[in-house]
Enzyme design. Structure first.
Site, PDB file in Angstrom:
ATOM      1  CD  GLN A 129      -3.258  -4.180   6.860  1.00  0.00           C
ATOM      2  OE1 GLN A 129      -3.121  -3.227   6.107  1.00  0.00           O
ATOM      3  NE2 GLN A 129      -4.027  -5.211   6.544  1.00  0.00           N
ATOM      4  CE  LYS A 166      -3.824  -2.338   2.337  1.00  0.00           C
ATOM      5  NZ  LYS A 166      -4.467  -2.670   3.619  1.00  0.00           N
ATOM      6  CG  ASP A 223      -9.225   0.587   5.694  1.00  0.00           C
ATOM      7  OD1 ASP A 223      -9.015   0.294   4.504  1.00  0.00           O
ATOM      8  OD2 ASP A 223      -8.471   0.253   6.635  1.00  0.00           O
TER       9      ASP A 223
END
Ligand code: NAP
Length: 282
Positions: A97, A53, A120
């Site tokens: 994460q 990412k 997200d």
């Protein structure tokens, strides 16, 4: 019949090139999009995801920062760190994460992220916006699946039957809501569904997000259907594979996504897209 591949790697790269152009334009107005990545613990898969990412951010001209904590980190410390990121004007997107170690309550962490920086799309405010059809950040993986459908001309899904296998908060549920918003008639199957094949055999679109190789086999697929494989697994030989029995299903489906090179690269492209939108206040 052999299904046409939906190449997520190529599509993801095309989208990332467009994001780079938009990022450069935004930078000329004095705003550099910034993504703060937070990782707790040393889960090997998470480390790879985070690295990919951040590499994609750098290639698109998006600034990213990385905070890597020991797996023993306390929840209060993590919440303090997120609070500081919420207040930092150079940070437009925050990515924590998952998974988090067991001493940290994932719901409290997600709720601590400012909804406007929740790239997200997991914060209850953004989940609620998705349910209500209001503007907000959409979770990257399901959004990437929708872009794959668009890439083969499936934008308005009126009259199409879609089946989502899996009902997780990060993939299955938001996937079903996005398909519904695109006018599909949606069925969600999960571990308590007695005969999922009964539903998938009727479906024009099947999205499989279960986390088990061989979940969707050729006998479960209607000829010509579009099959999107979200799963990331290792098979008995240690090779990366999805949830779909690719070799048999490709003989029946009309379109199919590979693993690797399918949904994974699209997830990253959508993360960059959400971060850019956050920076541009779209
Ligand atoms: N490509 C990407 O970018 C990306 C992103 C995220 C996740 N993934 C992958 O996608 C897969 C799913 O991820 P997740 O986070 O959604 O997993 P998860 O939280 O473990 O959820 C799995 C879902 O599958 C359901 N399920 C289990 N067995 C089933 C069956 N036989 N038929 C239908 N549904 C069944 C479960 O039902 P219950 O709710 O009843 O338990 C659950 O809802 C994993 O392989 C993951 O690595 C890929």
């Amino acid at each position: 019949m052999t299904a046409q591949l939906i190449d997520g790697k190529a599509l993801g790269l095309r989208i990332r090139a467009q994001i780079k152009v938009r990022t450069e334009a935004l930078k000329r107005t004095g705003i550099t999009p910034g993504l703060a990545v937070v990782l707790v613990g040393g889960d090997p898969a998470s480390q790879i995801y985070v690295r990919n990412k951040m590499k994609a951010c750098a290639e698109a001209g998006i600034h990213s920062t990385f905070a890597h904590y020991e797996s023993t980190l306390g929840e209060a410390e993590l919440l303090d760190h997120i609070r500081a990121l919420n207040e930092n004007p150079a940070v437009h997107g925050i990515l924590v994460q998952l998974p988090l170690p067991p001493q940290i309550h994932v719901g409290r962490v997600i709720e601590s992220i400012a909804p406007a920086k929740d790239v997200d799309g997991f914060h209850p405010v953004n989940v609620g916006a998705l349910v209500a059809g209001a503007p907000g950040f959409r979770p990257c993986t399901p959004l990437g699946c929708m872009k794959m459908l668009e890439s083969i001309g499936l934008t308005d899904l009126a009259g199409r039957k879609a089946v989502v296998m899996g009902r997780s908060n990060i993939v299955g549920k938001p996937m079903a809501l996005l398909l519904l918003a695109a006018n599909a008639t949606v069925t969600v199957c999960h571990s308590k569904t007695p005969d999922a094949a009964h539903f998938t055999r009727e479906a024009d679109i099947v999205v499989c997000a279960v986390g088990r190789p061989g979940t969707l086999t050729a006998d479960m697929v209607k000829p010509g259907a579009v099959v999107i494989d979200v799963g990331i697994n290792r098979n008995a030989a240690g090779k990366l594979c999805g949830d779909v029995d690719f070799e048999s299903v490709r003989q029946v489906a009309g379109h199919i996504t590979p693993v690797p090179g399918g949904v994974g690269p699209m997830t990253i492209a959508m993360l960059l897209s959400n971060t850019l939108d956050a920076a541009a206040h779209l």
